[in-house]
Motif scaffolding. Structure first.
Motif, PDB file in Angstrom:
ATOM      1  N   GLN A   1      -2.697  27.114 -12.818  1.00  5.78           N
ATOM      2  CA  GLN A   1      -1.847  28.234 -13.227  1.00  5.78           C
ATOM      3  C   GLN A   1      -2.592  29.542 -13.491  1.00  5.78           C
ATOM      4  O   GLN A   1      -2.037  30.454 -14.106  1.00  5.78           O
ATOM      5  N   LEU A   2      -3.833  29.663 -13.029  1.00  6.01           N
ATOM      6  CA  LEU A   2      -4.558  30.911 -13.257  1.00  6.01           C
ATOM      7  C   LEU A   2      -4.159  31.978 -12.249  1.00  6.01           C
ATOM      8  O   LEU A   2      -3.904  31.700 -11.085  1.00  6.01           O
ATOM      9  N   LYS A   3      -4.145  33.208 -12.701  1.00  8.43           N
ATOM     10  CA  LYS A   3      -3.878  34.346 -11.831  1.00  8.43           C
ATOM     11  C   LYS A   3      -5.240  34.981 -11.532  1.00  8.43           C
ATOM     12  O   LYS A   3      -5.767  35.760 -12.338  1.00  8.43           O
ATOM     13  N   ILE A   4      -5.806  34.585 -10.366  1.00  8.95           N
ATOM     14  CA  ILE A   4      -7.148  35.053 -10.012  1.00  8.95           C
ATOM     15  C   ILE A   4      -7.181  35.545  -8.554  1.00  8.95           C
ATOM     16  O   ILE A   4      -7.875  34.980  -7.711  1.00  8.95           O
ATOM     17  N   PRO A   5      -6.423  36.604  -8.245  1.00 10.17           N
ATOM     18  CA  PRO A   5      -6.468  37.129  -6.876  1.00 10.17           C
ATOM     19  C   PRO A   5      -7.852  37.681  -6.559  1.00 10.17           C
ATOM     20  O   PRO A   5      -8.626  38.010  -7.476  1.00 10.17           O
ATOM     21  N   ASN A   6      -8.151  37.764  -5.265  1.00  6.03           N
ATOM     22  CA  ASN A   6      -9.422  38.337  -4.787  1.00  6.03           C
ATOM     23  C   ASN A   6     -10.660  37.566  -5.227  1.00  6.03           C
ATOM     24  O   ASN A   6     -11.747  38.127  -5.298  1.00  6.03           O
ATOM     25  N   THR A   7     -10.513  36.297  -5.541  1.00  3.59           N
ATOM     26  CA  THR A   7     -11.665  35.495  -5.942  1.00  3.59           C
ATOM     27  C   THR A   7     -12.433  35.059  -4.697  1.00  3.59           C
ATOM     28  O   THR A   7     -11.846  34.669  -3.698  1.00  3.59           O
ATOM     29  N   LYS A   8     -13.755  35.133  -4.768  1.00  3.49           N
ATOM     30  CA  LYS A   8     -14.595  34.717  -3.649  1.00  3.49           C
ATOM     31  C   LYS A   8     -15.308  33.412  -4.003  1.00  3.49           C
ATOM     32  O   LYS A   8     -15.986  33.324  -5.029  1.00  3.49           O
ATOM     33  N   PHE A   9     -15.124  32.417  -3.133  1.00  4.69           N
ATOM     34  CA  PHE A   9     -15.842  31.156  -3.209  1.00  4.69           C
ATOM     35  C   PHE A   9     -16.696  31.098  -1.938  1.00  4.69           C
ATOM     36  O   PHE A   9     -16.154  30.992  -0.839  1.00  4.69           O
ATOM     37  N   ILE A  10     -18.000  31.207  -2.067  1.00  4.47           N
ATOM     38  CA  ILE A  10     -18.884  31.248  -0.902  1.00  4.47           C
ATOM     39  C   ILE A  10     -19.839  30.067  -0.960  1.00  4.47           C
ATOM     40  O   ILE A  10     -20.578  29.898  -1.942  1.00  4.47           O
ATOM     41  N   ASN A  11     -19.816  29.248   0.092  1.00  2.00           N
ATOM     42  CA  ASN A  11     -20.686  28.052   0.176  1.00  2.00           C
ATOM     43  C   ASN A  11     -20.547  27.159  -1.057  1.00  2.00           C
ATOM     44  O   ASN A  11     -21.541  26.695  -1.607  1.00  2.00           O
ATOM     45  N   CYS A  12     -19.335  26.919  -1.484  1.00  3.77           N
ATOM     46  CA  CYS A  12     -19.113  26.132  -2.700  1.00  3.77           C
ATOM     47  C   CYS A  12     -18.560  24.744  -2.383  1.00  3.77           C
ATOM     48  O   CYS A  12     -17.864  24.538  -1.393  1.00  3.77           O
ATOM     49  N   ASN A  13     -18.884  23.813  -3.250  1.00  5.40           N
ATOM     50  CA  ASN A  13     -18.335  22.475  -3.187  1.00  5.40           C
ATOM     51  C   ASN A  13     -17.172  22.440  -4.174  1.00  5.40           C
ATOM     52  O   ASN A  13     -17.370  22.540  -5.382  1.00  5.40           O
ATOM     53  N   LEU A  14     -15.956  22.334  -3.628  1.00  2.67           N
ATOM     54  CA  LEU A  14     -14.731  22.391  -4.441  1.00  2.67           C
ATOM     55  C   LEU A  14     -13.942  21.088  -4.337  1.00  2.67           C
ATOM     56  O   LEU A  14     -12.720  21.097  -4.322  1.00  2.67           O
ATOM     57  N   GLN A  15     -14.651  19.979  -4.289  1.00  4.82           N
ATOM     58  CA  GLN A  15     -13.972  18.694  -4.141  1.00  4.82           C
ATOM     59  C   GLN A  15     -13.185  18.339  -5.397  1.00  4.82           C
ATOM     60  O   GLN A  15     -13.675  18.459  -6.516  1.00  4.82           O
ATOM     61  N   GLU A  16     -11.937  17.928  -5.167  1.00  5.41           N
ATOM     62  CA  GLU A  16     -11.021  17.495  -6.224  1.00  5.41           C
ATOM     63  C   GLU A  16     -10.762  18.564  -7.288  1.00  5.41           C
ATOM     64  O   GLU A  16     -10.479  18.267  -8.442  1.00  5.41           O
TER      65      GLU A  16
ATOM     66  N   THR B   1      -4.098  35.021  -4.239  1.00  6.11           N
ATOM     67  CA  THR B   1      -3.858  35.938  -3.129  1.00  6.11           C
ATOM     68  C   THR B   1      -5.137  36.691  -2.763  1.00  6.11           C
ATOM     69  O   THR B   1      -5.929  37.055  -3.633  1.00  6.11           O
ATOM     70  N   SER B   2      -5.329  36.893  -1.460  1.00  4.92           N
ATOM     71  CA  SER B   2      -6.471  37.643  -0.921  1.00  4.92           C
ATOM     72  C   SER B   2      -7.822  37.070  -1.346  1.00  4.92           C
ATOM     73  O   SER B   2      -8.806  37.798  -1.443  1.00  4.92           O
ATOM     74  N   SER B   3      -7.874  35.777  -1.604  1.00  5.21           N
ATOM     75  CA  SER B   3      -9.135  35.132  -1.964  1.00  5.21           C
ATOM     76  C   SER B   3      -9.856  34.653  -0.710  1.00  5.21           C
ATOM     77  O   SER B   3      -9.274  34.572   0.363  1.00  5.21           O
ATOM     78  N   VAL B   4     -11.136  34.352  -0.866  1.00  3.03           N
ATOM     79  CA  VAL B   4     -11.954  33.915   0.259  1.00  3.03           C
ATOM     80  C   VAL B   4     -12.568  32.558  -0.070  1.00  3.03           C
ATOM     81  O   VAL B   4     -13.152  32.372  -1.137  1.00  3.03           O
ATOM     82  N   PHE B   5     -12.408  31.619   0.868  1.00  3.94           N
ATOM     83  CA  PHE B   5     -13.028  30.306   0.770  1.00  3.94           C
ATOM     84  C   PHE B   5     -13.989  30.192   1.956  1.00  3.94           C
ATOM     85  O   PHE B   5     -13.661  29.627   2.984  1.00  3.94           O
ATOM     86  N   ASP B   6     -15.164  30.769   1.836  1.00  2.00           N
ATOM     87  CA  ASP B   6     -16.126  30.854   2.932  1.00  2.00           C
ATOM     88  C   ASP B   6     -17.056  29.640   2.919  1.00  2.00           C
ATOM     89  O   ASP B   6     -17.823  29.453   1.974  1.00  2.00           O
ATOM     90  N   ASN B   7     -16.955  28.811   3.956  1.00  2.66           N
ATOM     91  CA  ASN B   7     -17.794  27.616   4.100  1.00  2.66           C
ATOM     92  C   ASN B   7     -17.707  26.713   2.868  1.00  2.66           C
ATOM     93  O   ASN B   7     -18.719  26.256   2.342  1.00  2.66           O
ATOM     94  N   CYS B   8     -16.504  26.461   2.404  1.00  2.00           N
ATOM     95  CA  CYS B   8     -16.288  25.641   1.206  1.00  2.00           C
ATOM     96  C   CYS B   8     -15.713  24.276   1.559  1.00  2.00           C
ATOM     97  O   CYS B   8     -14.841  24.165   2.420  1.00  2.00           O
ATOM     98  N   ASP B   9     -16.199  23.248   0.868  1.00  2.00           N
ATOM     99  CA  ASP B   9     -15.684  21.892   1.024  1.00  2.00           C
ATOM    100  C   ASP B   9     -14.557  21.689   0.012  1.00  2.00           C
ATOM    101  O   ASP B   9     -14.792  21.689  -1.193  1.00  2.00           O
ATOM    102  N   LEU B  10     -13.334  21.528   0.512  1.00  2.96           N
ATOM    103  CA  LEU B  10     -12.145  21.394  -0.341  1.00  2.96           C
ATOM    104  C   LEU B  10     -11.564  19.982  -0.281  1.00  2.96           C
ATOM    105  O   LEU B  10     -10.351  19.794  -0.441  1.00  2.96           O
ATOM    106  N   LYS B  11     -12.424  18.983  -0.092  1.00  2.53           N
ATOM    107  CA  LYS B  11     -11.956  17.605   0.014  1.00  2.53           C
ATOM    108  C   LYS B  11     -11.216  17.189  -1.258  1.00  2.53           C
ATOM    109  O   LYS B  11     -11.726  17.296  -2.368  1.00  2.53           O
ATOM    110  N   LEU B  12      -9.979  16.745  -1.079  1.00  2.00           N
ATOM    111  CA  LEU B  12      -9.100  16.275  -2.159  1.00  2.00           C
ATOM    112  C   LEU B  12      -8.757  17.359  -3.199  1.00  2.00           C
ATOM    113  O   LEU B  12      -8.280  17.051  -4.287  1.00  2.00           O
ATOM    114  N   ALA B  13      -9.009  18.631  -2.862  1.00  2.00           N
ATOM    115  CA  ALA B  13      -8.580  19.721  -3.750  1.00  2.00           C
ATOM    116  C   ALA B  13      -7.049  19.757  -3.745  1.00  2.00           C
ATOM    117  O   ALA B  13      -6.413  19.472  -2.730  1.00  2.00           O
TER     118      ALA B  13
END
Length: 189
Positions: free
Chosen positions: A104-119, A128-140
């Motif tokens: 429930q966070l309001k975090i537009p324009n957030t950049k995730f670069i080369n991040c591991n975002l599993q689960e 909105t307008s966020s970037v998920f650059d080369n991120c692993d989103l397994k089970l997110a």
């Protein structure tokens, strides 16, 4: 009255042994510091940078992160949804964020670069307008998430139901489009 710290650098401090002072840290840099499992509640970080720090399981209830950069940080299981939402803005580069929550966070324009975002839990977040650059989103988890105009072109392992989340203007690549279709149990060859 809380303390005020301006333009200071903290290096190799283990805050699990040396208690972090409550207050406002502005334009400060934290390098190779350990925040693991501590209560970092009710602290304000404004225009700060965290480099190679460990934030795993850190409690950030009512903590303010205003224009904060995290670089090569370990941040497993952090409940960012408990942060102070006022002017909340951060960037993550080369970070381990597995099992964290942005619920429930309001975090537009957030950049995730080369991040591991599993689960990671992005349920009902506004990204909105966020970037998920080369991120692993397994089970997110993306449920009722606003991802309009976000960039997923180099992200991988995600599963987003287009009927549950807002995706207008979001960017995907031909290689990762399957992450939008897996919900339908169709075969793509």
């Amino acid at each position: 009255m809380d303390d005020y710290f301006d333009s200071e650098e903290y290096s190799k401090i283990d805050f699990s042994k040396t208690k972090i002072k409550k207050g406002e840290y502005e334009n400060c840099t934290f390098v190779n510091c350990n925040f693991e499992g501590i209560h970092a509640s009710n602290i304000q970080f404004v225009e700060c940078e965290f480099i190679e720090c460990n934030f795993s399981n850190t409690i950030v209830k009512d903590t303010a992160f205003k224009d904060v950069n995290f670089i090569n940080c370990k941040m497993i299981g952090v409940k960012f949804n408990e942060c102070d939402p006022f002017l909340l803005q951060f960037t993550f580069k080369d970070c381990q964020l597995n099992f964290s929550s942005f619920y429930q966070l309001k975090i537009p324009n957030t950049k995730f670069i080369n991040c591991n975002l599993q689960e990671v839990d992005f349920t009902e977040a506004i990204l909105t307008s966020s970037v998920f650059d080369n991120c692993d989103l397994k089970l997110a988890v993306f449920g009722r998430t606003n991802l309009e105009k976000s960039d997923f072109r180099t992200a991988f392992n995600f599963n987003i139901n287009p009927e549950e989340s807002k995706l207008k203007g979001a960017k995907f690549s031909k290689d990762n489009i399957i992450g939008l279709l897996s919900e339908y149990k169709i075969i793509i060859e």
